[in-house]
Enzyme design. Structure first.
Site, PDB file in Angstrom:
ATOM      1  CG  HIS A 193     -11.169 -30.822  21.043  1.00 12.54           C
ATOM      2  ND1 HIS A 193     -11.242 -32.195  20.912  1.00 12.54           N
ATOM      3  CD2 HIS A 193     -12.021 -30.312  20.126  1.00 12.54           C
ATOM      4  CE1 HIS A 193     -12.123 -32.486  19.956  1.00 12.54           C
ATOM      5  NE2 HIS A 193     -12.602 -31.374  19.473  1.00 12.54           N
ATOM      6  CD  GLU A 270     -13.081 -32.752  26.670  1.00 20.83           C
ATOM      7  OE1 GLU A 270     -13.160 -32.299  27.818  1.00 20.83           O
ATOM      8  OE2 GLU A 270     -12.781 -32.048  25.681  1.00 20.83           O
ATOM      9  CB  CYS A 341     -40.187 -30.225   1.765  1.00 19.14           C
ATOM     10  SG  CYS A 341     -40.814 -29.513   0.260  1.00 19.14           S
ATOM     11  CD  GLU A 342     -33.154 -27.740   3.009  1.00 16.85           C
ATOM     12  OE1 GLU A 342     -34.056 -27.332   3.778  1.00 16.85           O
ATOM     13  OE2 GLU A 342     -31.963 -27.391   3.094  1.00 16.85           O
TER      14      GLU A 342
HETATM   15  N1  LLP Z   1     -13.867 -31.945  23.341  1.00 22.72           N
HETATM   16  C1  LLP Z   1     -14.292 -30.776  22.830  1.00 22.72           C
HETATM   17  C2  LLP Z   1     -13.947 -29.533  23.511  1.00 22.72           C
HETATM   18  C3  LLP Z   1     -15.050 -30.752  21.654  1.00 22.72           C
HETATM   19  O1  LLP Z   1     -15.436 -29.592  21.132  1.00 22.72           O
HETATM   20  C4  LLP Z   1     -15.388 -31.970  21.023  1.00 22.72           C
HETATM   21  C5  LLP Z   1     -16.203 -31.992  19.801  1.00 22.72           C
HETATM   22  C6  LLP Z   1     -14.929 -33.172  21.609  1.00 22.72           C
HETATM   23  C7  LLP Z   1     -14.170 -33.117  22.769  1.00 22.72           C
HETATM   24  C8  LLP Z   1     -15.242 -34.518  21.044  1.00 22.72           C
HETATM   25  O2  LLP Z   1     -14.747 -34.662  19.769  1.00 22.72           O
HETATM   26  P1  LLP Z   1     -14.767 -36.137  19.085  1.00 22.72           P
HETATM   27  O3  LLP Z   1     -13.887 -37.031  19.931  1.00 22.72           O
HETATM   28  O4  LLP Z   1     -16.154 -36.593  19.069  1.00 22.72           O
HETATM   29  O5  LLP Z   1     -14.219 -35.922  17.713  1.00 22.72           O
HETATM   30  N2  LLP Z   1     -20.829 -32.821  14.664  1.00 22.72           N
HETATM   31  C9  LLP Z   1     -19.520 -33.168  14.155  1.00 22.72           C
HETATM   32  C10 LLP Z   1     -18.493 -33.207  15.241  1.00 22.72           C
HETATM   33  C11 LLP Z   1     -18.427 -31.918  16.048  1.00 22.72           C
HETATM   34  C12 LLP Z   1     -17.526 -32.036  17.248  1.00 22.72           C
HETATM   35  C13 LLP Z   1     -17.607 -30.870  18.156  1.00 22.72           C
HETATM   36  N3  LLP Z   1     -16.723 -30.957  19.274  1.00 22.72           N
HETATM   37  C14 LLP Z   1     -19.617 -34.495  13.389  1.00 22.72           C
HETATM   38  O6  LLP Z   1     -20.707 -35.042  13.268  1.00 22.72           O
HETATM   39  O7  LLP Z   1     -18.619 -34.978  12.862  1.00 22.72           O
END
Ligand code: LLP
Length: 421
Positions: A193, A270, A341-342
């Site tokens: 990933h 995933e 408040c930021e």
């Molecule tokens: N698999 C693993 C091992 C991961 O670390 C992640 C996301 C995913 C799958 C899923 O990724 P996705 O398909 O959702 O891109 N908070 C950030 C995203 C952080 C993702 C962390 N890991 C945002 O709001 O964009």
């Protein structure tokens, strides 16, 4: 209300949004079940869809996933407990375990939990293999490999390459395999990933890296995981991922690996964001308007304690205004900001925290605003900053709204401290 790339608002009646705001208060998370189910179906060609529940871990969303034949990834003890509470088990269903625990370290309590429930572990460090193997020989493991490159919509979501803490460095695969063998662990597969919000070119690169790695490793496997990372169109006009083409690339990679190994290989995906982002929105009320010199500010009752993505990554969320009356409103370029408040509590901001304006119909106190495409990493990243209770969540299906998380109370916020008095 045709301001967003999201199908969300076009499927929800503005009258219903106003009614929901009255009934449950604001800020309020809304999810549209039909959109969610449609996204799942687009990825059905993969043998297994494993939902990265960090994107949205509400139990009712997890249950919907289970109904649709989706399994889950968990990255903490809390996420394991959520998966269990939603009815998932560690046992293989349709060839894949219902739950896989993915991490770069194992703390003691989590180690006990994965052993107790026999939950396969996707190991991001060789230390994890030793700790798990000495406690639970024969345990099912995946190896999460850092292929030496990564990508993401922001540096903070890039999970590959030398600057990332994630995964086992690709050149260390022989040592990882030696640890697997030394402890008699059961190797299920390899996982990559490289980041979140990844462009198509980089996603393609991972397929090639996986095939090369398996050939180099000289090891036999049951499965491979393509990880997640799939982008969604947050801005109008942005292209949607061609899921059929993406699958065909991975299918070709899987076939190359299967023919090299002389056995069938199971293919997992995933995703987090792709499944849930567009199904969700944050509904908020305009509580004040003012000018800072020439800049009109619209202040709403949701803040980065609710939706952190703009403040954390400079992320863009389409915004639409739902006027409280039917009068036409002139469009103006305004800053949309929250109650915290930021100074960084601004929804219209770019990279590095630069405050931007957005062209929106002129807002008045009492109007509602919808922040679109907020179903992924929205509620799940909320906090209690400024001692604000977590907002409620509502799932809409066949036009019917159902409360799937009630609003936290101030008493609940204080309880961890007051019970010590
Ligand atoms: N698999 C693993 C091992 C991961 O670390 C992640 C996301 C995913 C799958 C899923 O990724 P996705 O398909 O959702 O891109 N908070 C950030 C995203 C952080 C993702 C962390 N890991 C945002 O709001 O964009």
């Amino acid at each position: 209300m045709a301001l967003s790339t999201s199908p969300f608002h076009t499927q929800i009646d503005p009258q219903q949004l106003r009614a929901l705001a009255r009934q449950y208060g604001t800020p309020l998370w809304l999810y549209h079940a039909e959109t969610l189910r449609a996204r799942i179906r687009e990825l059905k060609a993969f043998d297994t869809i494993r939902f990265a529940q960090k994107a949205n871990s509400n139990l009712h969303i997890l249950r919907l996933m289970r109904e649709e034949g989706v399994v889950v990834d968990a990255v903490s003890r809390g996420e394991i407990e959520r998966a269990l509470a939603a009815g998932f088990t560690a046992q293989p269903g349709q060839g894949a375990s219902g739950i896989v625990f993915t991490a770069d370290l194992l703390d003691e309590l989590t180690l006990q939990t994965v052993v107790r429930h026999s939950i396969p572990v996707n190991a991001g460090s060789i230390d994890m293999l030793h700790q798990l193997g000495s406690r639970s020989p024969g345990h099912r493991v995946w190896l999460r490999i850092n292929p030496g490159f990564g990508h993401g919509h922001s540096n903070k979501t890039n999970t590959g390459g030398e600057h990332s803490k994630h995964g086992i460095w690709h050149e260390d695969l022989p040592q990882a395999l030696a640890a697997v063998q030394a402890h008699g662990l059961h190797l299920v597969g390899l996982h990559m990933h490289i980041g979140s919000g990844v462009d198509y070119g980089h996603l393609q690169q991972v397929c090639t890296a996986m095939v090369e790695l398996v050939k180099r490793a000289g090891v036999t496997l049951e499965a491979i995981s393509a990880g997640g990372g799939l982008s969604i169109p947050y801005r109008e006009g942005e292209a949607r991922l061609d899921t059929a083409h993406y699958f065909s690339l991975w299918d070709a990679a899987r076939r190359a690996i299967a023919s090299h190994l002389g056995r069938d290989v199971h293919l997992e995906l995933e995703p987090g964001r792709y499944l849930v982002a567009e199904s969700g929105a944050l509904l908020t009320e305009v509580r004040a308007t003012k000018h800072m010199g020439r800049n009109p500010f619209v202040l709403v009752d949701a803040g980065f304690s609710d939706l952190m993505r703009p403040s954390m990554y400079g992320a863009y969320h389409a915004i639409s205004l739902l006027p409280a009356d039917d009068q036409a409103r002139p469009v103006q370029a305004c800053v949309v900001a929250g109650p915290l408040c930021e100074s960084g509590d601004v929804f219209t901001q770019g990279d590095g925290g630069v405050v931007l304006t957005r062209e929106l119909p002129q807002a008045r106190v009492g109007d509602l605003m919808v922040l679109h495409d907020a179903g992924a990493y929205g509620a799940s990243m909320s906090s209690n900053y400024n001692s604000r209770p977590l907002a409620a969540e509502v799932l809409i299906e066949h036009g019917q709204a159902r409360l799937i998380r009630r609003r936290q109370t101030i008493e609940e916020l204080l309880a961890l401290e007051t019970h010590l008095d």
